[in-house]
Design a protein around this motif. Structure first.
Motif, PDB file in Angstrom:
ATOM      1  N   GLY A 176       0.823  -1.201   0.000  1.00 55.69           N
ATOM      2  CA  GLY A 176       0.000   0.000   0.000  1.00 55.69           C
ATOM      3  C   GLY A 176       0.852   1.243   0.000  1.00 55.69           C
ATOM      4  N   GLU A 177       0.713   2.066   1.024  1.00 55.12           N
ATOM      5  CA  GLU A 177       1.473   3.312   1.134  1.00 55.12           C
ATOM      6  C   GLU A 177       2.484   3.251   2.273  1.00 55.12           C
ATOM      7  OE1 GLU A 177       1.439   5.907  -0.970  1.00 55.12           O
ATOM      8  OE2 GLU A 177       0.101   4.709  -2.198  1.00 55.12           O
ATOM      9  N   ASP A 178       2.898   2.052   2.676  1.00 55.99           N
ATOM     10  CA  ASP A 178       3.881   1.895   3.743  1.00 55.99           C
ATOM     11  C   ASP A 178       5.262   2.237   3.201  1.00 55.99           C
ATOM     12  OD1 ASP A 178       5.159   1.287   6.041  1.00 55.99           O
ATOM     13  OD2 ASP A 178       5.047  -0.893   5.831  1.00 55.99           O
ATOM     14  N   GLU A 179       5.885   3.251   3.762  1.00 54.86           N
ATOM     15  CA  GLU A 179       7.193   3.710   3.298  1.00 54.86           C
ATOM     16  C   GLU A 179       8.304   3.036   4.100  1.00 54.86           C
ATOM     17  OE1 GLU A 179       7.610   7.891   3.208  1.00 54.86           O
ATOM     18  OE2 GLU A 179       5.931   8.234   1.842  1.00 54.86           O
ATOM     19  N   ARG A 180       9.326   2.582   3.395  1.00 50.85           N
ATOM     20  CA  ARG A 180      10.491   1.968   4.015  1.00 50.85           C
ATOM     21  C   ARG A 180      11.753   2.516   3.364  1.00 50.85           C
ATOM     22  NH1 ARG A 180       9.760  -3.080   6.566  1.00 50.85           N
ATOM     23  NH2 ARG A 180       7.661  -3.166   7.456  1.00 50.85           N
ATOM     24  N   VAL A 181      12.836   2.512   4.125  1.00 50.36           N
ATOM     25  CA  VAL A 181      14.151   2.832   3.586  1.00 50.36           C
ATOM     26  C   VAL A 181      14.948   1.535   3.533  1.00 50.36           C
ATOM     27  CG1 VAL A 181      16.283   4.142   3.892  1.00 50.36           C
ATOM     28  CG2 VAL A 181      14.092   5.178   4.496  1.00 50.36           C
ATOM     29  N   VAL A 182      15.433   1.179   2.339  1.00 49.90           N
ATOM     30  CA  VAL A 182      16.183  -0.061   2.167  1.00 49.90           C
ATOM     31  C   VAL A 182      17.508   0.260   1.491  1.00 49.90           C
ATOM     32  CG1 VAL A 182      14.102  -1.476   2.017  1.00 49.90           C
ATOM     33  CG2 VAL A 182      15.097  -0.537  -0.081  1.00 49.90           C
ATOM     34  N   ARG A 183      18.419  -0.688   1.602  1.00 48.00           N
ATOM     35  CA  ARG A 183      19.708  -0.560   0.927  1.00 48.00           C
ATOM     36  C   ARG A 183      19.645  -1.226  -0.434  1.00 48.00           C
ATOM     37  NH1 ARG A 183      23.259  -3.210   5.504  1.00 48.00           N
ATOM     38  NH2 ARG A 183      21.352  -4.450   5.516  1.00 48.00           N
ATOM     39  N   LEU A 184      20.374  -0.669  -1.372  1.00 50.69           N
ATOM     40  CA  LEU A 184      20.444  -1.222  -2.714  1.00 50.69           C
ATOM     41  C   LEU A 184      21.581  -2.227  -2.762  1.00 50.69           C
ATOM     42  CD1 LEU A 184      19.332  -1.129  -5.591  1.00 50.69           C
ATOM     43  CD2 LEU A 184      20.952   0.698  -6.083  1.00 50.69           C
ATOM     44  N   LYS A 321      -8.349   1.432 -10.759  1.00 50.67           N
ATOM     45  CA  LYS A 321      -9.401   1.362  -9.744  1.00 50.67           C
ATOM     46  C   LYS A 321      -8.862   1.558  -8.327  1.00 50.67           C
ATOM     47  CE  LYS A 321      -9.186  -3.689  -9.278  1.00 50.67           C
ATOM     48  NZ  LYS A 321      -9.941  -4.946  -9.383  1.00 50.67           N
ATOM     49  N   TYR A 322      -7.556   1.372  -8.131  1.00 50.35           N
ATOM     50  CA  TYR A 322      -6.979   1.519  -6.802  1.00 50.35           C
ATOM     51  C   TYR A 322      -6.633   2.978  -6.528  1.00 50.35           C
ATOM     52  CZ  TYR A 322      -6.604  -3.545  -6.918  1.00 50.35           C
ATOM     53  OH  TYR A 322      -6.880  -4.876  -7.007  1.00 50.35           O
ATOM     54  N   VAL A 323      -6.932   3.410  -5.332  1.00 47.03           N
ATOM     55  CA  VAL A 323      -6.705   4.804  -4.951  1.00 47.03           C
ATOM     56  C   VAL A 323      -5.206   5.101  -4.967  1.00 47.03           C
ATOM     57  CG1 VAL A 323      -6.975   6.502  -3.113  1.00 47.03           C
ATOM     58  CG2 VAL A 323      -8.790   4.831  -3.542  1.00 47.03           C
ATOM     59  N   GLU A 327      -2.371   8.671  -9.767  1.00 46.71           N
ATOM     60  CA  GLU A 327      -1.465   9.750  -9.385  1.00 46.71           C
ATOM     61  C   GLU A 327      -0.012   9.280  -9.436  1.00 46.71           C
ATOM     62  OE1 GLU A 327      -4.113   8.759  -7.959  1.00 46.71           O
ATOM     63  OE2 GLU A 327      -5.384  10.390  -7.263  1.00 46.71           O
ATOM     64  N   ARG A 328       0.228   8.027  -9.049  1.00 49.75           N
ATOM     65  CA  ARG A 328       1.601   7.500  -9.108  1.00 49.75           C
ATOM     66  C   ARG A 328       2.077   7.420 -10.543  1.00 49.75           C
ATOM     67  NH1 ARG A 328       3.822   2.764 -10.041  1.00 49.75           N
ATOM     68  NH2 ARG A 328       1.820   1.688 -10.126  1.00 49.75           N
ATOM     69  N   HIS A 329       1.206   7.009 -11.474  1.00 53.80           N
ATOM     70  CA  HIS A 329       1.586   6.950 -12.876  1.00 53.80           C
ATOM     71  C   HIS A 329       1.957   8.339 -13.400  1.00 53.80           C
ATOM     72  CE1 HIS A 329      -0.683   2.926 -13.688  1.00 53.80           C
ATOM     73  NE2 HIS A 329       0.469   2.758 -13.116  1.00 53.80           N
ATOM     74  N   ILE A 330       1.204   9.353 -12.980  1.00 48.84           N
ATOM     75  CA  ILE A 330       1.525  10.713 -13.424  1.00 48.84           C
ATOM     76  C   ILE A 330       2.884  11.134 -12.893  1.00 48.84           C
ATOM     77  CG2 ILE A 330       0.820  13.127 -13.261  1.00 48.84           C
ATOM     78  CD1 ILE A 330      -2.069  12.191 -13.245  1.00 48.84           C
ATOM     79  N   ARG A 331       3.183  10.778 -11.640  1.00 44.00           N
ATOM     80  CA  ARG A 331       4.496  11.109 -11.076  1.00 44.00           C
ATOM     81  C   ARG A 331       5.609  10.414 -11.858  1.00 44.00           C
ATOM     82  NH1 ARG A 331       1.730  10.294  -6.102  1.00 44.00           N
ATOM     83  NH2 ARG A 331       2.680   8.215  -5.896  1.00 44.00           N
ATOM     84  N   VAL A 332       5.383   9.158 -12.246  1.00 49.18           N
ATOM     85  CA  VAL A 332       6.397   8.426 -13.001  1.00 49.18           C
ATOM     86  C   VAL A 332       6.609   9.062 -14.374  1.00 49.18           C
ATOM     87  CG1 VAL A 332       6.894   6.227 -14.122  1.00 49.18           C
ATOM     88  CG2 VAL A 332       6.029   6.256 -11.790  1.00 49.18           C
ATOM     89  N   GLU A 370     -11.235  12.859 -10.532  1.00 45.65           N
ATOM     90  CA  GLU A 370     -10.473  14.037 -10.942  1.00 45.65           C
ATOM     91  C   GLU A 370     -10.118  14.936  -9.761  1.00 45.65           C
ATOM     92  OE1 GLU A 370     -14.869  14.864 -11.255  1.00 45.65           O
ATOM     93  OE2 GLU A 370     -13.510  13.339 -12.039  1.00 45.65           O
ATOM     94  N   THR A 371     -10.763  14.750  -8.607  1.00 40.49           N
ATOM     95  CA  THR A 371     -10.450  15.573  -7.445  1.00 40.49           C
ATOM     96  C   THR A 371      -9.036  15.338  -6.935  1.00 40.49           C
ATOM     97  OG1 THR A 371     -11.430  13.902  -6.002  1.00 40.49           O
ATOM     98  CG2 THR A 371     -12.849  15.717  -6.722  1.00 40.49           C
ATOM     99  N   THR A 372      -8.441  14.182  -7.249  1.00 40.60           N
ATOM    100  CA  THR A 372      -7.049  13.929  -6.861  1.00 40.60           C
ATOM    101  C   THR A 372      -6.117  13.914  -8.063  1.00 40.60           C
ATOM    102  OG1 THR A 372      -7.497  11.538  -6.944  1.00 40.60           O
ATOM    103  CG2 THR A 372      -7.695  12.635  -4.804  1.00 40.60           C
TER     104      THR A 372
END
Length: 575
Positions: A176-184, A321-323, A327-332, A370-372
């Motif tokens: 989902g929207e869980d943010e993590r910091v990982v090493r490459l 369909k997923y919230v 928006e993520r596609h637009i950022r990409v 369209e509101t988001t």
């Protein structure tokens, strides 16, 4: 006188000796034959013994192999089992700090995750410590010492890269929207990681081990360098001049713009009826940025522009369909544009049918997505201001449905209306489609005095049919307030319609040529075929008004805003 032999003469003993010698010779021959036969028997026995020896040797070899296998199996059965662990990181040997640590902690070792426990274990001296990269699997003996290095797991949890930190770590979105910091933890020669990429992560060890190439985003971003030039577009000379002033001047003469304190426009909106060349203009813009403007080379003093990129966004495929996914596609998309622009390449981000995604907020029927989506685009466009090589071009035939916040100055600065072609524009468009090596009817070419004159005659015939001197209305829209809007043939014409007229005529010419058993005098396009194709295309355009919502079609045609209550075909049109 003759002498007689007597029994006592020497002749008798000689005969007896000869007989004895003969008998001895015969006995010798018999003994020799017996020896030869014995020799043959011995040879046969020797061959048989050799064959038996070879068979015995193979049997012994098989027995030896089986014994070795049994010995290895017994050895393996007697070994202690190995366990698996995942490398977190290798620790070098360091100096002992008196009073703060014991000597055992100063030696080299590797931190691993084993059975849910984080442990530091020793490494076999036969292994190279450089091989112990985070994320790899290792084998541990009964004393929990690393004795072998295995490849990383090829399966795992997928996460999206949100940001690449300067030190190489990644900020990812997982579950989902869980943010993590990982090493490459990629090996040498692996591809670089970009924002929006999918990576395989091991959240237990905090490592990303592989970049997974997914086509999810690449399907909605068609990256190409178009081969369309302004010379391929007819009837839009005024619009082309406007867009060249808005786009080419800031990109190709950026030094003059900086000197005068001007900045390049962030975006351009091309609006107008469908099929009038909005998409072609956007492609020609990208091609001109790469080729230096007008066809035929650069002018004196102009520097050739670098390679340009045209990001053609498939709007409907952005919707998810997923919230948050759209928006993520637009950022990409804008992240890809920034990557190309940072390398000095002009980038055109083209949104076709812009009203499908960025309609006025609060007008949705069901989900109001369209509101988001609209705020995400606004944020990305405003973020482009720090870049010098990115421009957003939107195309729409329903500009009234686009959110006003997108159309304000500073976002889509330049607004160019692409109108339906007039008689002069139709001549240019038809000249492009009828030019080249298109076969024309031989008797018509001879009558006109050459191929070029024949093409011009065909163009004039079609233009006279579509744009008569006295315009006769073909269709009438009746509005609720009693007003009426009449439409002539020219009100249905667009570049796409003219192209389809020529294509219809070409198909008719091919069918007529085949029906005549390929007679040479029946090959080629005729005036009658073009006029018939024009009439058929006009009928199809009129039928569209009846097969779709007349009110929506009236808006596209630019009719009065009053609701449409009826559609009438007039005498000037087909029966």
């Amino acid at each position: 006188m003759s002498q007689e032999h007597t029994p006592g003469s020497p002749t008798g003993p000689t005969t007896a000796s000869a007989e004895q010698l003969q008998e001895r010779l015969d006995r010798t021959h018999r003994q020799l034959d017996a020896l030869r036969q014995r020799s043959r028997q011995l040879e046969q026995q020797l061959q048989t013994a050799g064959t038996n020896n070879q068979r015995m040797a193979r049997l012994l070899e098989t027995t030896r192999n089986q014994m070795d296998q049994l010995r290895q199996a017994l050895h393996a059965d007697g070994q202690a089992p190995f366990t698996f662990g995942t490398v977190i990181g290798y620790r070098e040997k360091h100096e002992l700090v008196e009073g703060r640590e014991i000597e055992a902690t100063t030696g080299p070792g590797v931190d691993i995750l084993h059975a849910g426990r984080k442990m530091r274990v020793s490494v076999s001296p036969l292994l190279d410590p450089a091989e112990l990269r985070p994320g790899l699997e290792v084998l541990l003996n009964e004393h929990l010492a690393v004795v072998a290095v295995l490849p990383a797991e090829s399966t795992g949890e997928l996460a999206r890269v949100k940001e690449v930190l300067p030190d190489g770590r990644l900020v990812i979105l997982s579950r989902g929207e869980d943010e993590r910091v990982v090493r490459l933890a990629l090996g040498e020669g692996d591809v670089s990681v970009r924002v929006g990429d999918a990576v395989t992560v091991d959240l237990r060890t905090g490592t990303a081990t592989e970049v997974v190439p997914l086509s999810e985003v690449e399907d909605v971003v068609l990256e190409e360098t178009p081969d369309v030039s302004y010379a391929d577009i007819g009837g839009l000379s005024e619009q082309i001049e406007q867009i060249r002033d808005a786009v080419e001047l800031p990109f190709l003469h950026s030094d003059l713009y900086r000197e005068h304190g001007l900045s390049a426009p962030k975006g351009i909106l091309l609006y107008g009826p469908p099929g009038c060349g909005k998409t072609l203009i956007a492609k020609a813009v990208a091609s001109s940025l790469q080729g230096g403007g007008a066809p035929g080379g650069h002018k004196n003093g102009e520097v050739a522009a670098p390679r340009s990129f045209f990001l053609n966004i498939k709007g409907p495929e952005l919707l998810n369909k997923y919230v948050g996914e759209t928006e993520r596609h637009i950022r990409v998309i804008f992240s890809r544009a920034r990557e190309r622009a940072s390398a000095g390449h002009p980038v055109v981000v083209f949104f076709d049918e812009m009203e499908a995604l960025f309609r006025t907020r609060g007008t949705g029927v069901s989900s109001d997505v369209e509101t988001t989506i609209v705020p995400q685009l606004l944020a990305e466009i405003d973020g482009v201001e720090s870049l010098d090589n990115v421009i957003v071009i939107g195309a729409s035939n329903r500009e009234d449905m686009i959110d006003p916040a997108i159309l304000r100055p500073g976002r889509l600065d330049v607004k160019i209306r692409v109108r339906r072609p007039g008689a002069a524009g139709a001549r240019e468009i038809l000249g492009i489609h009828l030019g080249g090596r298109l076969p024309l009817r031989a008797d018509f070419v001879a009558e006109q005095g050459g191929h070029a004159s024949a093409v011009q005659a065909l163009v004039e015939a079609v233009v006279a049919r579509l744009y008569p001197a006295e315009s006769e209305p073909r269709l009438r829209l009746v509005h609720a307030d009693g007003s009426r809007t009449d439409f002539a043939a020219a009100d249905f014409i667009s570049g796409a319609v003219l192209s389809n007229i020529v294509d219809r005529a070409k198909k008719s010419a091919i069918k007529e040529f085949l029906a005549s058993d390929r007679r040479p005098d029946a090959k080629g396009l005729t005036e009658d075929q073009l006029l018939a194709a024009a009439e058929a295309e006009l009928r199809d355009q009129e039928d569209l008004v009846n097969t779709v919502d007349p009110q929506e079609w009236a808006r596209v045609l630019g009719a009065a805003p009053s609701p449409v209550v009826g559609v009438e075909r007039l005498a000037g049109g087909p029966s």
